[in-house]
Design an enzyme around this catalytic site. Structure first.
Site, mmCIF file in Angstrom:
data_model
loop_
_atom_site.group_PDB
_atom_site.id
_atom_site.type_symbol
_atom_site.label_atom_id
_atom_site.label_comp_id
_atom_site.label_asym_id
_atom_site.label_seq_id
_atom_site.Cartn_x
_atom_site.Cartn_y
_atom_site.Cartn_z
ATOM 1 N N LYS A 47 2.441 -63.234 29.658
ATOM 2 C CA LYS A 47 1.516 -64.329 29.321
ATOM 3 C C LYS A 47 2.212 -65.686 29.294
ATOM 4 C CE LYS A 47 -1.176 -61.729 25.939
ATOM 5 N NZ LYS A 47 -1.894 -61.808 24.677
ATOM 6 N N ASN A 68 -3.476 -65.322 29.814
ATOM 7 C CA ASN A 68 -3.731 -63.871 29.804
ATOM 8 C C ASN A 68 -4.737 -63.475 30.885
ATOM 9 O OD1 ASN A 68 -6.195 -64.673 28.661
ATOM 10 N ND2 ASN A 68 -6.303 -62.859 27.365
ATOM 11 N N ALA A 128 3.697 -64.692 12.249
ATOM 12 C CA ALA A 128 3.852 -65.891 13.088
ATOM 13 C C ALA A 128 4.514 -65.515 14.411
ATOM 14 C CB ALA A 128 4.656 -66.959 12.348
ATOM 15 N N GLY A 130 3.569 -63.925 18.446
ATOM 16 C CA GLY A 130 2.687 -64.475 19.479
ATOM 17 C C GLY A 130 1.238 -64.565 19.016
ATOM 18 N N GLY A 240 -8.830 -54.873 14.656
ATOM 19 C CA GLY A 240 -8.602 -55.696 15.844
ATOM 20 C C GLY A 240 -9.272 -55.247 17.131
#
Ligand code: NAP
Length: 276
Positions: A47, A68, A128, A130, A240
């Site tokens: 990415k 992405n 903290a 990606g 998620g």
């Protein structure tokens, strides 16, 4: 999920996974372009590398510093760059156009799954790396009022905080845990992925009684210790999987110009990830 979505849109397309050595990423993108691929998705570490490799960067990719999704485009009769999916015959000149669909997916997941209004809200963000960095910047862009950042390696949280202070100085930003209540705890650490992992904070630092909603970017396992404890404490909870779904749905929309069949893609994803 992508193949189910494409089939539902009546497209005779296939979505395939390739493992590419980061040293060969430029060749892989050029190869896909030569073969008139409609587009690509990229994951870590590609990415970040792809930002320097695409011909054009959408503002989403420029803002979040990562690509992405790539859409290949050709010039139409009046010289406009249009998605390859709109061409009957392969055009002569093709360019690669980089997008980022991750940040929008985080917001869609939080607002749809947890019914949150981000503007003016108070958020504790754990992690903290990606994903944590993208989430922090996007939350700031969405106008959260107070944002607490916590990361095991403090210097990384400090670096993200410095970026936010420069770009969104109105956000009330602190490193560490809140003393009072928050509207959301967002876990962007990988603590919870492994069996036996506990919650990503100490009881002395923070209590789940201080929040009304918890989102864990982890989706396998479906219920981390954090989500289990948060559910038991009466919080609204979500994992998620929706973030994965929404970034993919947005990519499909970028390639096709059509609305993604979200429920069909969700079912395919759940079947693939959880076998149900
Ligand atoms: P990353 O760049 O490797 O960052 C990992 C983060 O987890 C860092 O903040 C790291 O802290 C922290 N961490 C790792 N082990 C820890 C531990 N034992 N205790 C406390 N903190 C720990 O990974 P990433 O890409 O940001 O991904 C982070 C998480 O988000 C992963 O669980 C990943 O599966 C999930 N994710 C989900 C989606 C989705 O679509 N649902 C998308 C992307 C990521 P240090 O900086 O101190 O190492």
């Amino acid at each position: 999920m992508q193949n189910a979505g494409m089939a539902a849109l009546g497209l005779n397309w296939r979505y395939l996974a390739f493992e590419v050595d980061p040293r060969n990423l430029g060749h892989a993108i050029a190869g896909a372009r030569s073969m008139n691929y409609v587009g690509l998705n990229l994951t870590v570490p590609h990415k970040l590398l792809a930002v320097e490799m695409v011909d054009e960067l959408d503002s989403s990719a420029r803002t979040w510093g990562a690509v992405n999704t790539i859409r290949f485009e050709g010039r139409n009769g009046v010289g406009e760059w249009r998605p390859l999916s709109e061409f009957k015959d392969a055009p002569e000149n093709v360019r690669s156009h980089g997008f980022n669909t991750d940040a929008d997916a985080i917001v869609r997941a939080l607002t749809e799954d947890l019914k949150l209004t981000l503007q003016g809200s108070r958020v504790l963000l754990l992690g903290a790396g990606g994903a944590g960095r993208t989430a922090a910047l996007k939350l700031a862009a969405e106008g959260v009022n107070e944002l607490w950042l916590v990361n095991r390696t403090v210097s990384k949280a400090e670096a993200v905080a410095a970026e936010i202070r420069k770009l969104w100085p109105a956000v009330n930003l602190k490193l560490g845990y809140p003393k009072g209540s928050v509207d959301l705890v967002l876990n962007a650490t990988s603590l919870g992925l492994k069996p036996g992992d506990g919650v990503p904070f100490q009881a002395a630092d923070f209590s789940l009684r201080q929040t009304s909603a918890v989102y864990d970017m982890i989706y396998r396992p479906a219920e981390t210790a954090l989500l289990q404890e948060a559910g038991a404490a009466g919080c609204r909870v979500a994992n998620g999987l929706s973030m994965l779904l929404y970034q993919g749905a947005k990519a499909l929309e970028i390639w096709t110009g059509k609305i993604a069949p979200i429920e069909i893609m969700r079912q395919a994803l759940q079947k693939h990830v959880y076998g149900q």
